[in-house]
Motif scaffolding. Structure first.
Motif, mmCIF file in Angstrom:
data_model
loop_
_atom_site.group_PDB
_atom_site.id
_atom_site.type_symbol
_atom_site.label_atom_id
_atom_site.label_comp_id
_atom_site.label_asym_id
_atom_site.label_seq_id
_atom_site.Cartn_x
_atom_site.Cartn_y
_atom_site.Cartn_z
ATOM 1 N N GLU A 54 0.832 -1.210 0.000
ATOM 2 C CA GLU A 54 0.000 0.000 0.000
ATOM 3 C C GLU A 54 0.866 1.258 0.000
ATOM 4 N N PHE A 55 1.965 1.222 0.738
ATOM 5 C CA PHE A 55 2.876 2.365 0.789
ATOM 6 C C PHE A 55 3.530 2.575 -0.576
ATOM 7 N N LEU A 56 3.999 1.470 -1.201
ATOM 8 C CA LEU A 56 4.643 1.561 -2.511
ATOM 9 C C LEU A 56 3.673 2.078 -3.569
ATOM 10 N N LYS A 57 2.420 1.685 -3.457
ATOM 11 C CA LYS A 57 1.393 2.087 -4.424
ATOM 12 C C LYS A 57 1.214 3.613 -4.435
ATOM 13 N N GLN A 58 1.431 4.245 -3.292
ATOM 14 C CA GLN A 58 1.256 5.697 -3.191
ATOM 15 C C GLN A 58 2.461 6.472 -3.722
ATOM 16 N N GLU A 59 3.595 5.802 -3.846
ATOM 17 C CA GLU A 59 4.813 6.470 -4.311
ATOM 18 C C GLU A 59 4.804 6.591 -5.830
ATOM 19 N N GLN A 60 5.403 7.633 -6.339
ATOM 20 C CA GLN A 60 5.522 7.827 -7.780
ATOM 21 C C GLN A 60 6.873 7.263 -8.229
ATOM 22 N N ILE A 61 6.862 6.015 -8.647
ATOM 23 C CA ILE A 61 8.086 5.374 -9.114
ATOM 24 C C ILE A 61 8.049 5.354 -10.640
ATOM 25 N N THR A 62 9.063 5.944 -11.268
ATOM 26 C CA THR A 62 9.133 6.010 -12.718
ATOM 27 C C THR A 62 10.111 4.955 -13.224
ATOM 28 N N VAL A 63 9.657 4.183 -14.225
ATOM 29 C CA VAL A 63 10.518 3.153 -14.817
ATOM 30 C C VAL A 63 10.593 3.366 -16.319
ATOM 31 N N THR A 64 11.680 2.905 -16.935
ATOM 32 C CA THR A 64 11.842 3.029 -18.379
ATOM 33 C C THR A 64 11.420 1.761 -19.107
ATOM 34 N N GLN A 65 11.236 0.680 -18.360
ATOM 35 C CA GLN A 65 10.742 -0.565 -18.941
ATOM 36 C C GLN A 65 9.831 -1.250 -17.937
ATOM 37 N N ASP A 66 8.931 -2.080 -18.446
ATOM 38 C CA ASP A 66 8.017 -2.804 -17.565
ATOM 39 C C ASP A 66 8.803 -3.751 -16.664
ATOM 40 N N ILE A 67 8.428 -3.777 -15.398
ATOM 41 C CA ILE A 67 9.081 -4.650 -14.427
ATOM 42 C C ILE A 67 8.021 -5.501 -13.756
ATOM 43 N N THR A 68 8.225 -6.803 -13.771
ATOM 44 C CA THR A 68 7.444 -7.731 -12.963
ATOM 45 C C THR A 68 8.460 -8.637 -12.301
ATOM 46 N N ASP A 69 8.603 -8.511 -11.012
ATOM 47 C CA ASP A 69 9.643 -9.245 -10.312
ATOM 48 C C ASP A 69 9.207 -9.492 -8.874
ATOM 49 N N THR A 70 9.783 -10.495 -8.292
ATOM 50 C CA THR A 70 9.592 -10.739 -6.870
ATOM 51 C C THR A 70 10.840 -10.264 -6.151
ATOM 52 N N ILE A 71 10.648 -9.355 -5.236
ATOM 53 C CA ILE A 71 11.747 -8.847 -4.416
ATOM 54 C C ILE A 71 11.690 -9.591 -3.089
ATOM 55 N N ILE A 72 12.818 -10.112 -2.674
ATOM 56 C CA ILE A 72 12.904 -10.785 -1.379
ATOM 57 C C ILE A 72 13.448 -9.777 -0.374
ATOM 58 N N LEU A 73 12.636 -9.477 0.620
ATOM 59 C CA LEU A 73 13.042 -8.544 1.677
ATOM 60 C C LEU A 73 13.478 -9.363 2.889
ATOM 61 N N ASN A 74 14.668 -9.112 3.364
ATOM 62 C CA ASN A 74 15.164 -9.785 4.565
ATOM 63 C C ASN A 74 15.097 -8.805 5.725
ATOM 64 N N PHE A 75 14.462 -9.247 6.790
ATOM 65 C CA PHE A 75 14.239 -8.404 7.953
ATOM 66 C C PHE A 75 14.864 -8.997 9.200
ATOM 67 N N LYS A 76 15.140 -8.110 10.130
ATOM 68 C CA LYS A 76 15.505 -8.501 11.493
ATOM 69 C C LYS A 76 14.531 -7.767 12.406
ATOM 70 N N LEU A 77 13.931 -8.515 13.320
ATOM 71 C CA LEU A 77 13.023 -7.941 14.294
ATOM 72 C C LEU A 77 13.647 -8.111 15.674
#
Length: 138
Positions: A54-77
């Protein structure tokens, strides 16, 4: 300025538990009514992923080509409930197109609801986990 040795870093990492090594997974209050361990884990992961998405959806991210990818986020809590993004994994094309995405994700963590840390043997513990996020940008 305090200097941190590689041994200190290793010792700190050894204190972090893997998802599979905890008695209770981290949780948001919205997941507290769930009693089954796996469903509670799913609730936590889905809530976190939805918040970031939801946060990313609100951001204006400009790309020069279509991107469909899975990003793996590694967290420490931390055992005090502080969530930190430690690493991201994505293919090189996505990384080039979405160069500032890590900063946006880190910013999204500031508005998360309170996180209750993982529990092992009745004690709050550090934990580490990965979360896949599907990104589609065009």
């Amino acid at each position: 300025m305090k200097k941190t040795s590689s041994q200190d870093i290793l010792n700190e990492e050894l204190k972090a538990f893997n998802w599979n090594d905890v008695d209770e997974y981290p949780s948001f209050s919205s997941c507290d009514s769930i009693t089954l361990k796996q469903e509670r884990k799913d609730c936590f992961q889905n809530s976190l992923a939805l918040h970031i998405w939801e946060f990313l959806k609100q951001e204006q991210i400009t790309v020069t080509q279509d991107i469909t990818d899975t990003i793996i986020l590694n967290f420490k809590l931390s055992k005090t409930g502080v969530l930190t993004l430690t690493d991201t994994k994505m293919d090189s094309a996505a990384h080039q197109e979405l160069s500032g995405i890590e900063d946006i994700i880190v910013k999204s963590l500031d508005s998360l609801p309170k996180i209750y840390p993982a529990i092992k043997r009745g004690q709050h513990v550090n934990s580490a986990f990965s979360l896949p996020i599907i990104i589609k940008a065009n």
